[in-house]
Structure formats: C-alpha cells, structure tokens
Write a protein that holds these residues in place. Structure first.
Motif: not given
Length: 350
Positions: A63-78
């Motif tokens: 399962l490849p993934y990235s820990v996607f971070k946006r300003p003022l939001q919780r990280p999401r693994v995508i």
C-alpha cells in the motif's frame, strides 16, 4: 487465504518496485517514483507498507501512500495524491480486501483515503460520478490502426495532412516544452498547474524509458503535449494538453495515435486514458479509441469508522464558489498563474 500469517513492514523503494514489476496488471502509479516525487516537490511524507508471508518472507501486497498535510487541517493519509487510482496492490486480487483493514490499522489514528477502481467494465457508467477509461491495445500499430473505424483513421490522417508532426522523448528539454502547453491549458480551464519540478522529478525517479513525453508540432511550434507512464504491459496518461488556437488542425488525434502506436509496438496491452465524467466531452473522445469505463471509487476511512465514505462527485455538482474561482484564475497573467499554481497545487490532492 485467511490462514496466512503475515508481517507488515515499511518497504524500501527497491522492495516495493520489485513487487510492482512482478505483479500482473500493476499500474505505473504504484512505482516508487510517484510518491518520491510527491515528497520531494511538495513535502508530503511518503511511505509504502509491505505485507509478507511470515514463514517464507514472500512479499504479497503493498500500500503506497503519502501523509498529505494542508494548512489548518489534520493530516490525511492518501494512496496516492494526484493519481486517479492506487490503494492496495496484491499478487492475488482476492487479497486486496483482506489486507486493506490490516494496512489501515498500521497507519494509526489518521484518516485514510484509498483510491479504488473496479477491475471490470462498468455496465451502467451513466450512474457513476467518475470512471477511468481503459482501452485494450492490439499487438503492433498496423493491427491497431486497422481496428479503428474509417472516421477515426481519417481524423488521424487529417492531422498529418495539416502539417503536424509528433515525437517521443525522455529528455528534460521535452518536459519543459510539455510544461508550457500544460500550464497554458490549465489556466484556460481555471485550475492551478503543478510546479514544473514535479514533472522533472517524475522523469528522474521513474525507471529509464518508463516516462515518455509526447510532443506534437506545427513546424517549430509545439501544439500538443502529453506524459505517459509505463510499467510492463500497463500504461497511463496522467496529463495531455493542446493549445486551443491549434485545435482545428487536430493535434489531439495525432497525439493520442502517436502514444498508442508506440505502446502497441512496445507490447503494452492496457492503456489507461484517465479519469472522466460519463457522457462529457473527454469521455466521448476516449470512447472513439475503444476505451471502456471502469468505476472509480475513492473512499475516506475515518478512525474508528466501520465503513468508508465516498469522495468522488460529478462535475455537474461543482459549487458556485468553485466556478467563480475558476473564472478568476482564467484572468490571471500566465506567469502569475504558473507561480501561484506551483505554490497551491501541492495542497490539492486531485
């Protein structure tokens, strides 16, 4: 299968790529070059979970993934940002569902977005928000051309009669030429373009020859461009663009024929033409090449939730705010759109 004793570990790039290249029908999106470029250009931490059979140490899924971070939001693994399709890749498709929960459990208290695709043609695509359009290629360009309807062959010939030529390249200079067409088209569509480094690092990180740039020219002027990724007998075209003022010369027809004839001669059998909304223009364009719809199903799994929730929606559901932003983006000077797009695009996971 349920009796397998597994261990789940973080895979090295070479371990993961060995499994991808050895697995039948594995999309090029699964290769490590994609997530490495995500991390290098946009800073989203990349990883790849690998499931091994405990006794034999045989790798059976990843399962490849990235820990996607946006300003003022919780990280999401995508799994994975900017790709139409990813999720679990297993040596046996029956293992996918079995291992998905095990992989998610390894990712802690993060929301996990998995980008699934159906493996069979969708019988009622008009009921779906998004599909990926896939065409099966015949062996060799002569057989492929002969399989097309006369109207399609005529449209391909029209492009060459209009003085257009096409070439394939793996040079960095071709990436630069591609970017000029791509960025211009994205501004016309009202959408931020990727940072130019994104494409250069994809070229650097993908195995030699597995990223091809296709350029269509009228004399010295590039009128159309695309990037194609290849893994074994699978290919995908994440980006293709033409300059609108040259569309009457049919550069798109020569662009797609050049790609498919090259792939057919190379032994590629499955060509993923990318995401489309059923019934809309790009969907019909791909249909004429013989592409069939396969449902896309992006699911967001919140921590503790028993089931995921669907993420994709039809373009018909586009909000009024988004339409206004698209119109404003079209009004930007090209240089400013390129600069801002490179800064913003890393926060847009589509």
């Amino acid at each position: 299968m349920t009796q397998l004793q597994l261990e789940i570990v973080q895979a090295s790039d070479s371990e993961a790529d060995d499994l991808v290249t050895a697995t039948a029908n594995a999309s090029p999106y699964f290769l490590s070059g994609w997530r490495r470029a995500v991390q290098k250009v946009y800073g989203h931490q990349a990883g790849c979970l690998l499931a091994r059979e405990r006794a034999s140490k045989q790798s059976i899924a990843l399962l490849p993934y990235s820990v996607f971070k946006r300003p003022l939001q919780r990280p999401r693994v995508i799994s994975q940002p900017f790709a139409d399709y990813s999720g679990v890749l297993a040596i046996n498709s029956e293992l996918n569902h079995l291992l998905e929960a095990s992989f998610r459990a390894q990712l802690g208290q993060n929301a996990v977005e998995l980008r699934h695709s159906a493996q069979e043609i969708s019988p009622q695509p008009e009921q779906l928000a998004k599909v990926r359009m896939i065409t099966q290629l015949l062996a060799g360009q002569d057989a492929l051309l002969a399989s097309y309807k006369p109207k399609l062959r005529s449209q391909i010939k029209k492009a060459t009669k209009n003085g257009l030529t096409a070439e394939l390249s793996t040079d960095s200079s071709a990436i630069q030429a591609f970017y000029q067409i791509y960025a211009s088209n994205m501004r016309r569509l009202g959408s931020p373009a990727h940072h130019p480094d994104w494409f250069q690092y994809l070229l650097e990180y993908y195995p030699p020859g597995s990223l091809q740039v296709v350029l269509v020219r009228l004399a010295e002027q590039v009128t159309g461009a695309a990037i194609v990724l290849i893994n074994g007998n699978q290919a995908v075209i994440p980006w293709a663009s033409t300059l609108a003022e040259y569309n009457h010369l049919a550069p798109n027809m020569l662009l797609y024929w050049t790609i498919q004839s090259y792939l057919a001669d190379r032994g590629v059998t499955t060509f993923d033409m990318g995401r489309s909304t059923p019934g809309e223009g790009t969907y019909r364009f791909k249909q004429q090449w013989g592409a069939q719809p396969y449902a896309l199903d992006w699911q967001l799994h919140q921590p503790g939730a028993a089931e995921g929730s669907a993420l994709l929606q039809s373009d018909k559901a586009t909000s009024g705010t988004r339409k206004v932003l698209e119109q404003l983006w079209r009004c930007l000077p090209q240089s400013l759109a390129n600069q801002l797009g490179g800064q913003l695009r890393g926060y847009i996971s589509l």
